[in-house]
Design a protein around this motif. Structure first.
Motif, PDB file in Angstrom:
ATOM      1  N   ASP A  43       3.444  -2.544  -7.632  1.00  0.00           N
ATOM      2  CA  ASP A  43       3.611  -1.462  -6.668  1.00  0.00           C
ATOM      3  C   ASP A  43       2.462  -0.474  -6.830  1.00  0.00           C
ATOM      4  OD1 ASP A  43       4.347   0.748  -5.243  1.00  0.00           O
ATOM      5  OD2 ASP A  43       6.342   0.924  -6.122  1.00  0.00           O
ATOM      6  N   THR A  78       1.987   2.284  -4.932  1.00  0.00           N
ATOM      7  CA  THR A  78       2.275   3.619  -4.429  1.00  0.00           C
ATOM      8  C   THR A  78       1.936   4.634  -5.513  1.00  0.00           C
ATOM      9  OG1 THR A  78       4.062   2.757  -3.099  1.00  0.00           O
ATOM     10  CG2 THR A  78       4.072   5.116  -3.505  1.00  0.00           C
ATOM     11  N   ARG A  86      10.405  -5.194  -3.361  1.00  0.00           N
ATOM     12  CA  ARG A  86       9.225  -5.895  -3.867  1.00  0.00           C
ATOM     13  C   ARG A  86       9.577  -7.280  -4.384  1.00  0.00           C
ATOM     14  NH1 ARG A  86       7.037  -4.158  -8.254  1.00  0.00           N
ATOM     15  NH2 ARG A  86       5.325  -5.577  -7.896  1.00  0.00           N
ATOM     16  N   GLY A 146       7.048   1.146   3.255  1.00  0.00           N
ATOM     17  CA  GLY A 146       7.530   1.363   1.907  1.00  0.00           C
ATOM     18  C   GLY A 146       6.399   1.320   0.910  1.00  0.00           C
ATOM     19  N   ALA A 147       6.690   0.845  -0.312  1.00  0.00           N
ATOM     20  CA  ALA A 147       5.680   0.838  -1.374  1.00  0.00           C
ATOM     21  C   ALA A 147       4.445   0.064  -0.918  1.00  0.00           C
ATOM     22  CB  ALA A 147       6.263   0.227  -2.643  1.00  0.00           C
ATOM     23  N   ASP A 148       4.584  -1.195  -0.601  1.00  0.00           N
ATOM     24  CA  ASP A 148       3.514  -1.995   0.004  1.00  0.00           C
ATOM     25  C   ASP A 148       4.048  -3.398   0.238  1.00  0.00           C
ATOM     26  OD1 ASP A 148       1.184  -3.457   0.702  1.00  0.00           O
ATOM     27  OD2 ASP A 148      -0.024  -1.898  -0.248  1.00  0.00           O
ATOM     28  N   PRO A 201       6.097   8.664  -6.260  1.00  0.00           N
ATOM     29  CA  PRO A 201       7.379   8.185  -5.721  1.00  0.00           C
ATOM     30  C   PRO A 201       7.745   8.874  -4.420  1.00  0.00           C
ATOM     31  CG  PRO A 201       7.729   9.605  -7.618  1.00  0.00           C
ATOM     32  CD  PRO A 201       6.254   9.337  -7.541  1.00  0.00           C
TER      33      PRO A 201
END
Length: 355
Positions: free
Chosen positions: A154, A156, A141, A191-193, A159
């Protein structure tokens, strides 16, 4: 449709985190003991959303049964009751923060001991070979410590287990790997974003890839359209991000934004349509995916509305996924037999690492 910002000006981003749980779970009408147990779950799984979601998408008169509330907020049934009680007791005893954090890490480690999503062959930190011709990249990130690299957190929900991420400084290694493997023609950022990155950081990841003759496609997985569409409308780096999209498509590569939507209500606010129009105006395609989630969207009418509205807005429904029966997925899982009967029309159903 062109999006017009309100006369009062564009809204400011507001993160909603564990510090705001007490306020919102009280607003949802939960009893003190329920709120404390949800706080215990959040200590393990974390909690992140946006003021846009809490202000614009949740019907608080129906909370905690509102589907968007269920989608976003922790639920005590996500973890074994004994673990929830263990951490709840620590809160009740005003235990030191480090002790609570250590207990939460132990519970989290147990969740991921055997259930980390399989991403394929790991080729570099944060990079996986998922198919013969495609590489999955999980960007950090904040690849470099520059203050303009990230404008929003994040998002998300839960996890995804332990794993490395790729910083911009690692891209040279990725380029070298791809040159040595000319059969790889596509790169997927997930992934997360990836759009949680600011445009400068995103550019440092994507731009070097465009020098590869073998590259045919770039895919970016993001929940921004559902959680904060202003990321591509009025955020400080929205225009620069879209210029990067134009640069990718102008180079002759196919660019896809894989947008995550789980409920038709996420498509209703005008900023969503405005952001989709801006993305498509760069030559990129917006495809959509969503998970079949128990107590959120496990009925045919929700999916029919979701897909039909997406098509009218110029998006392409791509996949329905189902929850894994691991980690927290059991709380929202729908039996495959019922999942098969839920959609209004046939779709591709495949296991998902999460929504």
């Amino acid at each position: 449709m062109q999006y017009s910002a309100p006369e009062s000006g564009p809204p400011a981003f507001r993160a909603v985190t564990t510090a705001d749980l007490e306020e919102h779970t009280t607003r949802a009408g939960l009893a003190p003991e329920q709120r404390l147990r949800i706080r215990a779950v959040a200590a393990v799984l974390g909690f992140h959303t946006t003021g846009y979601v809490t202000d614009e998408l949740i019907d608080w008169s129906d909370a905690p049964d509102d589907p968007i509330y269920r989608l976003v907020f922790p639920d005590e049934n996500m973890l074994p009751a004994a673990d929830v009680t263990r951490i709840t007791d620590l809160f009740r005893q005003d235990a030191p923060a480090e002790r609570i954090a250590d207990t939460a890490r132990q519970v989290r480690a147990g969740l991921h001991a055997d259930h980390s999503p399989h991403r394929g062959e790991r080729i570099l930190p944060g990079a996986y070979r998922t198919d013969h011709d495609r590489v999955l990249v999980i960007p950090s990130r904040r690849p470099d410590p520059e203050p303009d690299d990230a404008f929003w957190p994040d998002l998300t929900r839960w996890p995804a287990g332990p794993g490395r991420v790729m910083a911009a400084s690692d891209v040279r290694q990725l380029i070298d790997h791809l040159v040595a493997h000319p059969e790889v023609s596509g790169v997927r950022l997930a992934g997360a974003d990836p759009l949680a990155l600011g445009a400068p950081a995103l550019r440092r990841l994507v731009e070097p890839l465009l020098a590869l003759e073998q590259l045919e496609s770039v895919q970016i997985d993001s929940s921004a359209l559902a959680c904060w569409p202003y990321r591509l409308l009025t955020d400080p780096d929205a225009d620069d991000t879209l210029r990067l999209f134009e640069q990718v498509t102008a180079s002759g590569r196919a660019l896809t934004l894989m947008a995550a939507f789980s409920h038709p209500r996420q498509l209703c606010p005008a900023p969503v349509a405005g952001a989709v129009d801006r993305i498509r105006g760069t030559g990129a395609m917006v495809r959509t995916r969503g998970s079949l989630i128990g107590s959120v969207n496990d009925d045919a009418d929700a999916w029919a509305s979701l897909w039909r509205t997406q098509i009218r807005m110029g998006m392409v429904p791509y996949a329905m996924t189902v929850e894994r029966l691991t980690g927290t997925g059991h709380r929202f899982a729908v039996p495959l037999a019922r999942a098969h009967d839920t959609p209004a029309s046939p779709v591709s159903a495949a296991p998902s690492a999460g929504r």
